[in-house]
Design a protein around this motif. Structure first.
Motif, mmCIF file in Angstrom:
data_model
loop_
_atom_site.group_PDB
_atom_site.id
_atom_site.type_symbol
_atom_site.label_atom_id
_atom_site.label_comp_id
_atom_site.label_asym_id
_atom_site.label_seq_id
_atom_site.Cartn_x
_atom_site.Cartn_y
_atom_site.Cartn_z
ATOM 1 N N TYR A 355 44.725 40.796 35.930
ATOM 2 C CA TYR A 355 44.363 41.356 37.239
ATOM 3 C C TYR A 355 45.285 40.816 38.325
ATOM 4 O O TYR A 355 45.925 39.767 38.175
ATOM 5 C CB TYR A 355 42.907 41.018 37.579
ATOM 6 N N GLY A 356 45.318 41.542 39.425
ATOM 7 C CA GLY A 356 45.984 41.048 40.626
ATOM 8 C C GLY A 356 44.950 40.419 41.538
ATOM 9 O O GLY A 356 43.754 40.691 41.423
ATOM 10 N N VAL A 357 45.394 39.570 42.442
ATOM 11 C CA VAL A 357 44.479 38.864 43.345
ATOM 12 C C VAL A 357 44.839 39.173 44.783
ATOM 13 O O VAL A 357 46.003 39.106 45.182
ATOM 14 C CB VAL A 357 44.527 37.340 43.112
ATOM 15 N N GLU A 358 43.814 39.529 45.565
ATOM 16 C CA GLU A 358 43.970 39.732 47.001
ATOM 17 C C GLU A 358 43.118 38.706 47.736
ATOM 18 O O GLU A 358 41.982 38.444 47.344
ATOM 19 C CB GLU A 358 43.507 41.127 47.412
ATOM 20 N N SER A 394 44.184 32.204 39.520
ATOM 21 C CA SER A 394 43.907 32.362 38.096
ATOM 22 C C SER A 394 44.600 33.579 37.490
ATOM 23 O O SER A 394 44.987 34.515 38.178
ATOM 24 C CB SER A 394 42.396 32.478 37.875
ATOM 25 N N ASP A 395 44.715 33.526 36.157
ATOM 26 C CA ASP A 395 45.277 34.629 35.386
ATOM 27 C C ASP A 395 44.215 35.309 34.517
ATOM 28 O O ASP A 395 44.390 36.446 34.085
ATOM 29 C CB ASP A 395 46.397 34.128 34.459
ATOM 30 N N ALA A 396 43.150 34.595 34.201
ATOM 31 C CA ALA A 396 42.055 35.133 33.400
ATOM 32 C C ALA A 396 40.757 34.514 33.903
ATOM 33 O O ALA A 396 40.755 33.388 34.423
ATOM 34 C CB ALA A 396 42.259 34.816 31.917
ATOM 35 N N CYS A 397 39.665 35.246 33.755
ATOM 36 C CA CYS A 397 38.395 34.778 34.307
ATOM 37 C C CYS A 397 37.235 35.225 33.433
ATOM 38 O O CYS A 397 37.146 36.393 33.055
ATOM 39 C CB CYS A 397 38.209 35.307 35.733
ATOM 40 N N VAL A 398 36.350 34.274 33.122
ATOM 41 C CA VAL A 398 35.056 34.586 32.520
ATOM 42 C C VAL A 398 34.030 34.475 33.644
ATOM 43 O O VAL A 398 33.985 33.460 34.349
ATOM 44 C CB VAL A 398 34.702 33.598 31.395
ATOM 45 N N GLY A 399 33.253 35.523 33.827
ATOM 46 C CA GLY A 399 32.298 35.504 34.919
ATOM 47 C C GLY A 399 31.095 36.366 34.627
ATOM 48 O O GLY A 399 31.000 37.022 33.581
ATOM 49 N N LEU A 400 30.151 36.363 35.565
ATOM 50 C CA LEU A 400 28.958 37.196 35.474
ATOM 51 C C LEU A 400 29.132 38.396 36.381
ATOM 52 O O LEU A 400 29.381 38.249 37.581
ATOM 53 C CB LEU A 400 27.717 36.403 35.890
ATOM 54 N N LEU A 401 29.025 39.581 35.812
ATOM 55 C CA LEU A 401 29.098 40.802 36.599
ATOM 56 C C LEU A 401 27.726 41.059 37.197
ATOM 57 O O LEU A 401 26.732 41.199 36.470
ATOM 58 C CB LEU A 401 29.530 41.975 35.717
#
Length: 464
Positions: A355-358, A394-401
Motif C-alpha cells: 500500500y501507499g501511505v498518505e 510501514s510496508d505491511a500491516c496486520v490490523g482489525l478492519l
C-alpha cells in the motif's frame, strides 16, 4: 485483500441507518409527548421492518408511541426492531468484508431458545420498568431522581451470576447518565451510544436472551495475530486475536482471548501489562512471537476462548506477519450471536501489503488498490512501541478492519517496515510479557511504584 470492494455501495444500508437514526432522535426528547419530528422517526422504524415477522407488533408499538401511550411491551418491540435493523447492517457489512478477504463463509449460529429464567422475573421486570421510564423522559429529561432508580435494580441483580451481565450494563449506563444530569442542560447528547445501551439492556430483560453461550473444547495450535487494548479510568482489557488450528486437521478458525483487570488511574502506558500479565500466559507468547498449544481449552460458539493457563503451554516460534500470510487467508470466523450483530462489533483481522501511505489533516490513510482506507490511529495503545510514525513508515500491516461513521477503518495491530535495509516487525503487544525497551521499562517501574503505594495504603486501611 480486495480493498476496492469496500468502496462499493451496500444495498439498503443507508435506508436502514436512516430508520435507526430517526428512532434514536425520538429518544432524545422522549416518548411521553412526541412531537411531529419524533413521530416520523417512530413510523419510519415501523416502515423499515414491514414485511418481517416484527411488522405487526412494531406498527402497533409505533402508533402507541406516537400517541404517547407506549407501554413496556411496545418499548420492547421498538427496541427489537432497532436491533434487527442494526443486525441487518452488520450482516451486510460482514458479507462485504468476507467478499473482500476471500475467507470461508461462517457457519450459522445455533439460536435454539434457552430455558425460562423464572427465578429472575422480578429483577427483569424492575429493570424493564426503569428503562421504559427513561424512554418516556428522553435523554433531555433525565434527572438524578430518575437515574438513581437503577441502583436498587442493580443491587438486586449483582448477587446472581446469571444476572450479572445485565446488572453490569445497567450500572455502567446509569453512571453515564448520572454524569450527564440534568439532561436539559446537555450541549451534546451521545444519541447512538445511549440508544444502543438502552435497546440492548431492554432486550436482555427478556428471559432467555442472556443465555450462556454453548461451549466446546479447543485442542490444537494457537497462533497470535495481535492485541487490542481497551483502557478506561478504572479498568483495562487486552483482547488477543489469533488463528486456531485444530489438532484434528479441521478448518482453522479466528478466535479471541480476553483478560480484564481493575486499575487505578495512575497506572497508564506499559504499566497496564503488569495488571493483566499474571492472569493470562498468552500475553507472554504474544510478546515473544510464539504459538501456544491448547489442550481442551473452553471456547464459546462465538469464538471466545475462556482462558485457562492450565490448559495451555508455550509452543514454537510463530511470527505474526508470517501467521497472517500463511494461516490467516484460510481461517473462518465464528458467527456472532443475535444481540452482538451490530456494526460497532465488527473487528476482522486482515493483512495489507503493497500500500501507499498518505499523511495529512485527516490522519494516516493507506492507499490500497486505489481505495483510501483510513487508519484508526487513536486505537493504537500507548502500552507498546507501535506509534503513528511507525505505522506511517510501514510496508505491511496486520490490523482489525472496523466500521464506524459510515466507512471502514483499519486498527493496526502489527506492522513491518524497513530499517537500514533490514525488515523489522513492530507489534502493539510487544511489551505484553515484559520489555527491555527504555520507554517501556520506565513506564513499568512507575506503575510498580504506584501499585505498591496503593497496596500499602489499602493494607493500612484494612488493618484499622
Amino acid at each position: 485483500m480486495r480493498a476496492d470492494l469496500l468502496s462499493d455501495a451496500v444495498d439498503g444500508l443507508d435506508e436502514a441507518l436512516t430508520a435507526v437514526d430517526g428512532f434514536d432522535g425520538a429518544l432524545v426528547a422522549g416518548l411521553l409527548r412526541p412531537q411531529p419530528g419524533q413521530a416520523a422517526g417512530l413510523t419510519g422504524l415501523a416502515d423499515a421492518v414491514a414485511g418481517t415477522p416484527l411488522a405487526a407488533r412494531v406498527a402497533e408499538a409505533a402508533d402507541k408511541a406516537v400517541a404517547g401511550a407506549a407501554d413496556e411491551d411496545h418499548c420492547v418491540a421498538l427496541a427489537a426492531a432497532r436491533t434487527a435493523l442494526l443486525g441487518s447492517v452488520h450482516d451486510a457489512l460482514t458479507d462485504r468484508v468476507e467478499e473482500a478477504t476471500g475467507r470461508p463463509r461462517v457457519e450459522e449460529a445455533d439460536t435454539a431458545a434457552a430455558g425460562d429464567d423464572g427465578h429472575a422475573a422480578n429483577p427483569y421486570a424492575a429493570a424493564r420498568s426503569w428503562l421504559c421510564d427513561l424512554a418516556r423522559a428522553g435523554w433531555q429529561g433525565i434527572d438524578h431522581e430518575l437515574v438513581d432508580g437503577a441502583a436498587p435494580v442493580v443491587s438486586a441483580m449483582l448477587p446472581d451470576p446469571a444476572l450479572r451481565r445485565l446488572a453490569t450494563l445497567l450500572d455502567g449506563f446509569a453512571a453515564e447518565l448520572a454524569a450527564s444530569c440534568p439532561g436539559a442542560t446537555l450541549e451534546r447528547v451521545p444519541v447512538r451510544r445511549w440508544a444502543d445501551l438502552w435497546s440492548r439492556a431492554l432486550l436482555l430483560t427478556l428471559p432467555g436472551t442472556a443465555r450462556a453461550s454453548a461451549m466446546a473444547e479447543a485442542t490444537g495450535r494457537l497462533l497470535p495475530l495481535g492485541v487490542d487494548v481497551q483502557e478506561h479510568d478504572t479498568a483495562v482489557q487486552a483482547q488477543v486475536h489469533a488463528v486456531f488450528e485444530p489438532a484434528d486437521g479441521g478448518t482453522p478458525r479466528l478466535v479471541r482471548a480476553s483478560v480484564s483487570a481493575p486499575k487505578p488511574d495512575t497506572v497508564v502506558g506499559a504499566g497496564l501489562w503488569q495488571l493483566l500479565r499474571p492472569h493470562m500466559s498468552l500475553l507472554g507468547a504474544v510478546s515473544e512471537d510464539r504459538a501456544m498449544d491448547l489442550d481442551a481449552m473452553p471456547v464459546t460458539d462465538e469464538g471466545d476462548l475462556i482462558w485457562d493457563d492450565g490448559r495451555a503451554r508455550m509452543g514454537e516460534p510463530a511470527e505474526v506477519l508470517t501467521t497472517a500470510r500463511v494461516a490467516l487467508p484460510t481461517a473462518a470466523a465464528f458467527p456472532a450471536s443475535p444481540l452482538d450483530r451490530h456494526p460497532a462489533r465488527i473487528a476482522v483481522p486482515v493483512l495489507l501489503e503493497g500500500y501507499g501511505v498518505e499523511e495529512g489533516d485527516d490522519g494516516v490513510v493507506f492507499q490500497v488498490a486505489g481505495y483510501r482506507l483510513a487508519v484508526d490511529i487513536d486505537r493504537v495503545p500507548a502500552a507498546g512501541p507501535l506509534s503513528p510514525e511507525v505505522v506511517a513508515a510501514s510496508d505491511a500491516c496486520v490490523g482489525l478492519l472496523r466500521w464506524d461513521a459510515g466507512e471502514f477503518l483499519l486498527q493496526p495491530l502489527a506492522v513491518e517496515r524497513t530499517v537500514r535495509k533490514k525488515t523489522v516487525a513492530v507489534h502493539a503487544g510487544a511489551w505484553a510479557g515484559g520489555t527491555a525497551d527504555k520507554t517501556g521499562a520506565r513506564a513499568e517501574k512507575a506503575a510498580t511504584d504506584a501499585v505498591g503505594v496503593l497496596r500499602e495504603r489499602a493494607g493500612r486501611l484494612l488493618r484499622k
